[in-house]
Design a protein around this motif. Structure first.
Motif, PDB file in Angstrom:
ATOM      1  N   MET A 142      17.730  -5.284  11.917  1.00  0.00           N
ATOM      2  CA  MET A 142      17.723  -3.740  12.016  1.00  0.00           C
ATOM      3  C   MET A 142      18.119  -3.001  10.881  1.00  0.00           C
ATOM      4  SD  MET A 142      19.948  -1.810  14.906  1.00  0.00           S
ATOM      5  CE  MET A 142      19.276  -2.614  16.437  1.00  0.00           C
ATOM      6  N   ASN A 143      17.289  -1.993  10.524  1.00  0.00           N
ATOM      7  CA  ASN A 143      17.665  -1.196   9.646  1.00  0.00           C
ATOM      8  C   ASN A 143      18.545  -0.007   9.692  1.00  0.00           C
ATOM      9  OD1 ASN A 143      15.701   0.534  10.557  1.00  0.00           O
ATOM     10  ND2 ASN A 143      14.129  -0.087   9.232  1.00  0.00           N
ATOM     11  N   ALA A 144      18.654   0.560   8.597  1.00  0.00           N
ATOM     12  CA  ALA A 144      19.645   1.918   9.106  1.00  0.00           C
ATOM     13  C   ALA A 144      19.138   2.820   9.989  1.00  0.00           C
ATOM     14  CB  ALA A 144      19.741   2.402   7.432  1.00  0.00           C
ATOM     15  N   LYS A 145      17.617   3.150   9.870  1.00  0.00           N
ATOM     16  CA  LYS A 145      17.270   4.325  10.807  1.00  0.00           C
ATOM     17  C   LYS A 145      17.269   3.520  12.168  1.00  0.00           C
ATOM     18  CE  LYS A 145      12.673   5.932  12.125  1.00  0.00           C
ATOM     19  NZ  LYS A 145      12.245   5.102  13.275  1.00  0.00           N
ATOM     20  N   GLU A 146      16.772   2.364  12.495  1.00  0.00           N
ATOM     21  CA  GLU A 146      16.960   1.642  13.605  1.00  0.00           C
ATOM     22  C   GLU A 146      18.275   1.898  14.229  1.00  0.00           C
ATOM     23  OE1 GLU A 146      12.887  -1.014  12.973  1.00  0.00           O
ATOM     24  OE2 GLU A 146      14.998  -1.997  12.815  1.00  0.00           O
ATOM     25  N   TYR A 147      19.244   1.532  13.383  1.00  0.00           N
ATOM     26  CA  TYR A 147      20.554   1.290  13.759  1.00  0.00           C
ATOM     27  C   TYR A 147      21.261   2.860  14.424  1.00  0.00           C
ATOM     28  CZ  TYR A 147      25.483   0.589  14.165  1.00  0.00           C
ATOM     29  OH  TYR A 147      26.996   0.502  14.467  1.00  0.00           O
TER      30      TYR A 147
ATOM     31  N   PRO B 236      30.915   4.985  11.347  1.00  0.00           N
ATOM     32  CA  PRO B 236      31.252   4.695   9.991  1.00  0.00           C
ATOM     33  C   PRO B 236      30.397   4.264   9.068  1.00  0.00           C
ATOM     34  CG  PRO B 236      32.674   3.606  11.630  1.00  0.00           C
ATOM     35  CD  PRO B 236      31.562   4.080  12.375  1.00  0.00           C
ATOM     36  N   TYR B 237      30.059   4.185   7.682  1.00  0.00           N
ATOM     37  CA  TYR B 237      29.093   3.864   6.702  1.00  0.00           C
ATOM     38  C   TYR B 237      28.942   2.309   7.042  1.00  0.00           C
ATOM     39  CZ  TYR B 237      28.991   8.536   4.739  1.00  0.00           C
ATOM     40  OH  TYR B 237      28.703   9.885   4.869  1.00  0.00           O
ATOM     41  N   LYS B 238      30.245   1.721   7.027  1.00  0.00           N
ATOM     42  CA  LYS B 238      30.489   0.022   6.956  1.00  0.00           C
ATOM     43  C   LYS B 238      29.500  -0.555   7.991  1.00  0.00           C
ATOM     44  CE  LYS B 238      35.021  -0.157   9.282  1.00  0.00           C
ATOM     45  NZ  LYS B 238      34.283  -0.816  10.492  1.00  0.00           N
ATOM     46  N   ASP B 239      29.277   0.356   9.070  1.00  0.00           N
ATOM     47  CA  ASP B 239      28.467  -0.343  10.131  1.00  0.00           C
ATOM     48  C   ASP B 239      27.001  -0.156  10.226  1.00  0.00           C
ATOM     49  OD1 ASP B 239      31.061  -0.707  11.358  1.00  0.00           O
ATOM     50  OD2 ASP B 239      30.989   0.713  12.957  1.00  0.00           O
ATOM     51  N   ILE B 240      26.423   0.638   9.191  1.00  0.00           N
ATOM     52  CA  ILE B 240      25.190   0.693   8.957  1.00  0.00           C
ATOM     53  C   ILE B 240      24.462  -0.033   8.112  1.00  0.00           C
ATOM     54  CG2 ILE B 240      23.530   2.699   8.344  1.00  0.00           C
ATOM     55  CD1 ILE B 240      25.684   4.686   8.988  1.00  0.00           C
ATOM     56  N   PRO B 241      23.558  -0.624   8.167  1.00  0.00           N
ATOM     57  CA  PRO B 241      22.774  -1.742   7.657  1.00  0.00           C
ATOM     58  C   PRO B 241      22.378  -1.003   6.200  1.00  0.00           C
ATOM     59  CG  PRO B 241      22.107  -1.950   9.743  1.00  0.00           C
ATOM     60  CD  PRO B 241      22.957  -0.781   9.765  1.00  0.00           C
TER      61      PRO B 241
ATOM     62  N   GLY C 202      39.173  12.271  -0.039  1.00  0.00           N
ATOM     63  CA  GLY C 202      38.455  13.521   0.489  1.00  0.00           C
ATOM     64  C   GLY C 202      37.262  13.223   0.891  1.00  0.00           C
ATOM     65  N   HIS C 203      36.796  11.873   1.194  1.00  0.00           N
ATOM     66  CA  HIS C 203      35.673  11.426   1.514  1.00  0.00           C
ATOM     67  C   HIS C 203      35.657  10.201   2.800  1.00  0.00           C
ATOM     68  CE1 HIS C 203      32.607  13.271  -1.453  1.00  0.00           C
ATOM     69  NE2 HIS C 203      33.685  13.183  -1.987  1.00  0.00           N
ATOM     70  N   LYS C 204      35.561  10.951   4.064  1.00  0.00           N
ATOM     71  CA  LYS C 204      35.940   9.941   4.844  1.00  0.00           C
ATOM     72  C   LYS C 204      34.926   8.717   5.324  1.00  0.00           C
ATOM     73  CE  LYS C 204      38.612  12.691   8.279  1.00  0.00           C
ATOM     74  NZ  LYS C 204      38.504  13.087   9.698  1.00  0.00           N
ATOM     75  N   GLY C 205      33.702   8.954   4.868  1.00  0.00           N
ATOM     76  CA  GLY C 205      32.846   7.731   4.710  1.00  0.00           C
ATOM     77  C   GLY C 205      32.169   7.243   6.232  1.00  0.00           C
ATOM     78  N   GLN C 206      31.625   8.205   6.857  1.00  0.00           N
ATOM     79  CA  GLN C 206      31.153   8.273   8.165  1.00  0.00           C
ATOM     80  C   GLN C 206      29.729   9.391   8.405  1.00  0.00           C
ATOM     81  OE1 GLN C 206      34.524   8.449  10.663  1.00  0.00           O
ATOM     82  NE2 GLN C 206      34.640  10.594  10.786  1.00  0.00           N
ATOM     83  N   LEU C 207      29.082   8.993   9.358  1.00  0.00           N
ATOM     84  CA  LEU C 207      28.297  10.105   9.697  1.00  0.00           C
ATOM     85  C   LEU C 207      28.799  10.540  11.256  1.00  0.00           C
ATOM     86  CD1 LEU C 207      24.518   8.094   9.646  1.00  0.00           C
ATOM     87  CD2 LEU C 207      25.559   9.869   7.895  1.00  0.00           C
ATOM     88  N   VAL C 208      28.500  11.939  11.324  1.00  0.00           N
ATOM     89  CA  VAL C 208      28.884  12.302  12.463  1.00  0.00           C
ATOM     90  C   VAL C 208      27.450  13.098  12.952  1.00  0.00           C
ATOM     91  CG1 VAL C 208      30.483  14.229  13.741  1.00  0.00           C
ATOM     92  CG2 VAL C 208      31.213  12.977  11.571  1.00  0.00           C
ATOM     93  N   ILE C 209      27.265  12.713  14.085  1.00  0.00           N
ATOM     94  CA  ILE C 209      25.878  13.336  14.828  1.00  0.00           C
ATOM     95  C   ILE C 209      26.086  14.081  15.888  1.00  0.00           C
ATOM     96  CG2 ILE C 209      23.576  12.975  15.344  1.00  0.00           C
ATOM     97  CD1 ILE C 209      23.797  10.236  13.792  1.00  0.00           C
TER      98      ILE C 209
ATOM     99  N   THR D 270      21.242  20.501  16.536  1.00  0.00           N
ATOM    100  CA  THR D 270      21.656  19.241  16.332  1.00  0.00           C
ATOM    101  C   THR D 270      21.629  18.757  14.851  1.00  0.00           C
ATOM    102  OG1 THR D 270      20.547  18.494  18.368  1.00  0.00           O
ATOM    103  CG2 THR D 270      21.235  16.709  16.965  1.00  0.00           C
ATOM    104  N   VAL D 271      22.481  18.241  14.497  1.00  0.00           N
ATOM    105  CA  VAL D 271      22.793  17.942  12.930  1.00  0.00           C
ATOM    106  C   VAL D 271      23.303  16.455  12.771  1.00  0.00           C
ATOM    107  CG1 VAL D 271      23.247  20.358  12.494  1.00  0.00           C
ATOM    108  CG2 VAL D 271      25.129  18.697  12.859  1.00  0.00           C
ATOM    109  N   LEU D 272      22.898  16.101  11.507  1.00  0.00           N
ATOM    110  CA  LEU D 272      23.658  14.955  11.052  1.00  0.00           C
ATOM    111  C   LEU D 272      24.348  14.993   9.773  1.00  0.00           C
ATOM    112  CD1 LEU D 272      21.889  11.362  10.951  1.00  0.00           C
ATOM    113  CD2 LEU D 272      22.800  12.345   8.937  1.00  0.00           C
ATOM    114  N   ALA D 273      25.634  14.752   9.801  1.00  0.00           N
ATOM    115  CA  ALA D 273      26.426  15.218   8.856  1.00  0.00           C
ATOM    116  C   ALA D 273      27.026  13.886   8.092  1.00  0.00           C
ATOM    117  CB  ALA D 273      27.583  16.268   9.406  1.00  0.00           C
TER     118      ALA D 273
END
Length: 266
Positions: free
Chosen positions: A1-6, A40-45, A54-61, A68-71
């Motif tokens: 599974m790639n990042a987009k699919e995940y 969390p970024y660590k979960d994304i392939p 100051g950088h939490k390291g995660q996507l928030v959708i 609808t945003v992806l931050a």
């Protein structure tokens, strides 16, 4: 599974339409997102970790002002030792997910002596001082053309809407040219004088690679800098990352108000 699919497997509603990259101390905007899906970024392939304070390291959708945003709550920097491919990977994934708009933010040092710490600046253009470019190497035709046009890297139409939103709210919004450098050391006073001569108004260690990749992929881009400090040699004081975080905290309300207005207008 790639990042987009995940990421698609984690979505619980409509696909996001606007991408947000939130710089140092500015990730607070992601806390405003309703019905958030946090990844969390660590979960994304294929995603590296964000290692900077100051950088939490995660996507928030989720939903922000009806859109609808992806931050990205924190970004990847070239100075962390990541390749340009990794620095710009989230932008490529946004494009694969179908997003056509990108709002990128950063904390920057003021070069223009008319600026003050705490000002917000609409980025009208940039100067690439990284010494490299994320498009070097074999061109990926599915992303964009070999020689993309950068004559309007930052959307004038979207920028005009942002300026109008700031006026309506009584928020001072400077305009200027952002200079992107590798870091992680801050610039010397002599370098700041050079960058001013080149036409720079603010300087930072990010944004340019992501914007180049975004324009290569046909995205409309808006950029906002928080002037977190005046660059070296302008004021007789040392520069620290703590100062950056303190200033972004002070300007937080104006930043939130402005960006939410921009998002609501699409």
């Amino acid at each position: 599974m790639n990042a987009k699919e995940y990421i698609e497997s984690r979505l619980e509603g409509p696909k996001p339409e606007i991408g947000l990259i939130l710089g140092s101390g500015l990730g607070v905007l992601a806390d405003e997102i309703e019905s958030p899906v946090v990844i969390p970024y660590k979960d994304i392939p294929g995603f590296p970790a964000s290692t900077v304070a100051g950088h939490k390291g995660q996507l928030v959708i989720g939903t922000l002002e009806g859109r609808t945003v992806l931050a990205m709550q924190g970004r990847f920097h070239f100075y962390e030792g990541y390749s340009m491919d990794l620095v710009t990977k989230p932008v490529r994934v946004m494009q694969e997910l179908g997003m056509e708009k990108l709002l990128v933010t950063n904390a920057a040092g003021g070069i223009n002596e008319a600026f003050e710490a705490g000002n917000l600046m609409l980025i009208t253009d940039h100067i690439n001082q990284f010494g490299t470019n994320p498009l070097i190497g074999e061109n990926q035709d599915e992303h964009g053309p070999r020689f993309p046009d950068m004559s309007e890297a930052y959307s004038r139409a979207w920028g005009s809407k942002a300026a109008a939103a700031a006026r309506n709210r009584g928020i001072t919004l400077r305009e200027g040219v952002y200079v992107g450098t590798t870091g992680p050391s801050y610039e010397t006073p002599a370098e700041v004088r050079m960058l001013r001569t080149l036409g720079g108004d603010a300087v930072g260690m990010s944004t340019v690679p992501e914007v180049v990749a975004a324009k290569h992929g046909g995205m409309e881009v808006l950029g906002i800098s928080c002037i977190s400090n005046m660059a070296a040699g302008i004021l007789d004081q040392p520069l620290t990352h703590d100062e950056v975080m303190e200033t972004t905290e002070k300007v937080k309300q104006d930043f939130l108000t402005l960006v939410k207005d921009i998002i609501s207008q699409g």
